[in-house]
Design an enzyme around this catalytic site. Structure first.
Site, mmCIF file in Angstrom:
data_model
loop_
_atom_site.group_PDB
_atom_site.id
_atom_site.type_symbol
_atom_site.label_atom_id
_atom_site.label_comp_id
_atom_site.label_asym_id
_atom_site.label_seq_id
_atom_site.Cartn_x
_atom_site.Cartn_y
_atom_site.Cartn_z
ATOM 1 N N PRO A 9 34.781 -145.482 19.060
ATOM 2 C CA PRO A 9 36.023 -145.768 19.307
ATOM 3 C C PRO A 9 36.671 -144.033 19.437
ATOM 4 C CG PRO A 9 35.449 -145.125 16.936
ATOM 5 C CD PRO A 9 34.066 -146.094 17.589
ATOM 6 N N ASN A 10 37.342 -144.168 20.587
ATOM 7 C CA ASN A 10 37.530 -142.624 20.959
ATOM 8 C C ASN A 10 37.472 -142.033 21.898
ATOM 9 O OD1 ASN A 10 40.389 -142.595 19.267
ATOM 10 N ND2 ASN A 10 39.497 -142.820 17.733
ATOM 11 N N ARG A 17 41.340 -135.996 24.020
ATOM 12 C CA ARG A 17 40.815 -135.636 22.441
ATOM 13 C C ARG A 17 41.168 -134.657 22.028
ATOM 14 N NH1 ARG A 17 36.660 -138.823 19.466
ATOM 15 N NH2 ARG A 17 37.930 -138.176 17.415
ATOM 16 N N TYR A 22 35.907 -131.394 21.403
ATOM 17 C CA TYR A 22 35.274 -132.256 22.401
ATOM 18 C C TYR A 22 34.802 -131.942 23.873
ATOM 19 C CZ TYR A 22 34.839 -135.442 18.467
ATOM 20 O OH TYR A 22 35.285 -135.640 16.590
ATOM 21 N N ASN A 73 26.613 -143.064 20.427
ATOM 22 C CA ASN A 73 27.463 -142.327 19.893
ATOM 23 C C ASN A 73 28.421 -143.234 18.658
ATOM 24 O OD1 ASN A 73 29.386 -140.616 18.786
ATOM 25 N ND2 ASN A 73 29.812 -138.948 20.245
ATOM 26 N N ALA A 76 33.935 -142.687 14.840
ATOM 27 C CA ALA A 76 33.844 -143.121 13.580
ATOM 28 C C ALA A 76 33.461 -143.445 12.710
ATOM 29 C CB ALA A 76 34.900 -142.778 12.761
ATOM 30 N N HIS A 79 30.458 -143.028 10.072
ATOM 31 C CA HIS A 79 30.814 -142.384 9.225
ATOM 32 C C HIS A 79 30.437 -144.000 7.974
ATOM 33 C CE1 HIS A 79 30.296 -138.919 11.039
ATOM 34 N NE2 HIS A 79 31.749 -139.715 11.448
ATOM 35 N N ASP A 86 23.678 -152.038 10.979
ATOM 36 C CA ASP A 86 22.614 -153.684 10.705
ATOM 37 C C ASP A 86 22.495 -153.638 12.035
ATOM 38 O OD1 ASP A 86 22.852 -152.850 7.565
ATOM 39 O OD2 ASP A 86 23.892 -155.007 7.392
ATOM 40 N N GLU A 97 20.942 -141.239 18.303
ATOM 41 C CA GLU A 97 21.981 -140.905 17.275
ATOM 42 C C GLU A 97 22.689 -139.683 18.317
ATOM 43 O OE1 GLU A 97 22.516 -141.047 13.190
ATOM 44 O OE2 GLU A 97 24.611 -140.473 13.198
ATOM 45 N N HIS A 99 25.957 -137.154 18.878
ATOM 46 C CA HIS A 99 27.253 -136.478 18.539
ATOM 47 C C HIS A 99 27.292 -135.566 19.703
ATOM 48 C CE1 HIS A 99 28.123 -139.674 15.198
ATOM 49 N NE2 HIS A 99 26.158 -138.856 14.981
ATOM 50 N N ILE A 100 28.875 -135.052 20.084
ATOM 51 C CA ILE A 100 29.459 -133.690 21.244
ATOM 52 C C ILE A 100 29.377 -133.137 19.474
ATOM 53 C CG2 ILE A 100 30.861 -133.546 22.363
ATOM 54 C CD1 ILE A 100 31.285 -136.128 23.277
ATOM 55 N N ARG A 106 31.948 -129.780 10.505
ATOM 56 C CA ARG A 106 33.488 -129.733 10.048
ATOM 57 C C ARG A 106 33.303 -130.239 8.823
ATOM 58 N NH1 ARG A 106 34.126 -133.859 15.045
ATOM 59 N NH2 ARG A 106 36.011 -133.485 14.379
ATOM 60 N N ARG A 110 32.043 -136.296 7.326
ATOM 61 C CA ARG A 110 31.563 -136.745 8.424
ATOM 62 C C ARG A 110 30.236 -136.355 8.449
ATOM 63 N NH1 ARG A 110 36.116 -137.403 12.730
ATOM 64 N NH2 ARG A 110 37.325 -136.461 11.974
HETATM 65 C C1 DQA Z 1 31.751 -137.847 16.881
HETATM 66 C C2 DQA Z 1 32.127 -137.415 15.640
HETATM 67 C C3 DQA Z 1 32.829 -138.308 14.966
HETATM 68 O O1 DQA Z 1 32.798 -137.229 13.626
HETATM 69 C C4 DQA Z 1 34.349 -138.773 15.133
HETATM 70 O O2 DQA Z 1 34.569 -139.709 14.399
HETATM 71 C C5 DQA Z 1 33.730 -138.720 17.329
HETATM 72 C C6 DQA Z 1 33.131 -138.131 17.349
HETATM 73 C C7 DQA Z 1 31.100 -136.900 18.082
HETATM 74 O O3 DQA Z 1 30.716 -137.000 19.297
HETATM 75 O O4 DQA Z 1 31.272 -135.631 17.472
HETATM 76 O O5 DQA Z 1 34.693 -139.655 17.324
HETATM 77 O O6 DQA Z 1 30.800 -139.084 16.951
#
Ligand code: DQA
Length: 145
Positions: A9-10, A17, A22, A73, A76, A79, A86, A97, A99-100, A106, A110
């Site tokens: 998401p997002n 964003r 990011y 990735n 959210a 978390h 699962d 895994e 994360h940017i 943070r 997170r």
């Molecule tokens: C994220 C970090 C997460 O905490 C956040 O909710 C994201 C992006 C990252 O790529 O840094 O949506 O996964």
């Protein structure tokens, strides 16, 4: 070898964003980067993004059924989603895994990931380069198996 790069998401909003966190690159730029890295490594990279958890679960099931390695990735969901974890636990090829941002620098919420315990490894805080590094590791791993 096929590899899925799955973004939660997002992440489709990259570029607009919170650019101070990011960066200014868009999701299309990320697709281009992963495609370029994949071609260089001889990987068939498929990048997908969704804001819908059920769709993500379906993609993870698909990866598990076909033995496709995954760069994930989960945004959210990382978390709090036990369902995503699962589905990751059912993967049959390595999971990385990504994360940017450096989630450990943070907010406290997170700092915990439901995914990390079922991933081969985790790359955080290196921006979108984390995706290329993950693809490189997967290609190297496949070539030694
Ligand atoms: C994220 C970090 C997460 O905490 C956040 O909710 C994201 C992006 C990252 O790529 O840094 O949506 O996964």
């Amino acid at each position: 070898m096929r590899v899925f790069v799955l973004n939660g998401p997002n992440l489709g909003r990259l570029g607009t964003r919170e650019p101070e966190i990011y960066g200014h690159g868009t999701h299309a730029d990320l697709v281009e980067l992963c495609g370029r890295t994949g071609r260089e490594l001889g990987l068939e990279v498929e990048v997908r993004q969704t804001d819908h958890e059920g769709e993500m679960l379906g993609w993870l099931h698909e990866a598990g059924e076909h033995g496709v390695p995954v760069v994930l990735n989960a945004g959210a969901w990382t978390h709090y989603s036990i369902a995503v974890r699962d589905a990751c636990a059912q993967l049959t090829a390595p999971l990385v895994e990504v994360h940017i941002s450096n989630v450990h620098r943070r907010e406290e919420f997170r700092h915990h990931s439901y995914i990390s315990a079922v991933a081969a490894g985790v790359i955080v805080g290196l921006g979108v380069d984390g995706y290329s590094l993950a693809l490189r590791w997967l290609a190297g791993k496949a070539s030694t198996e």
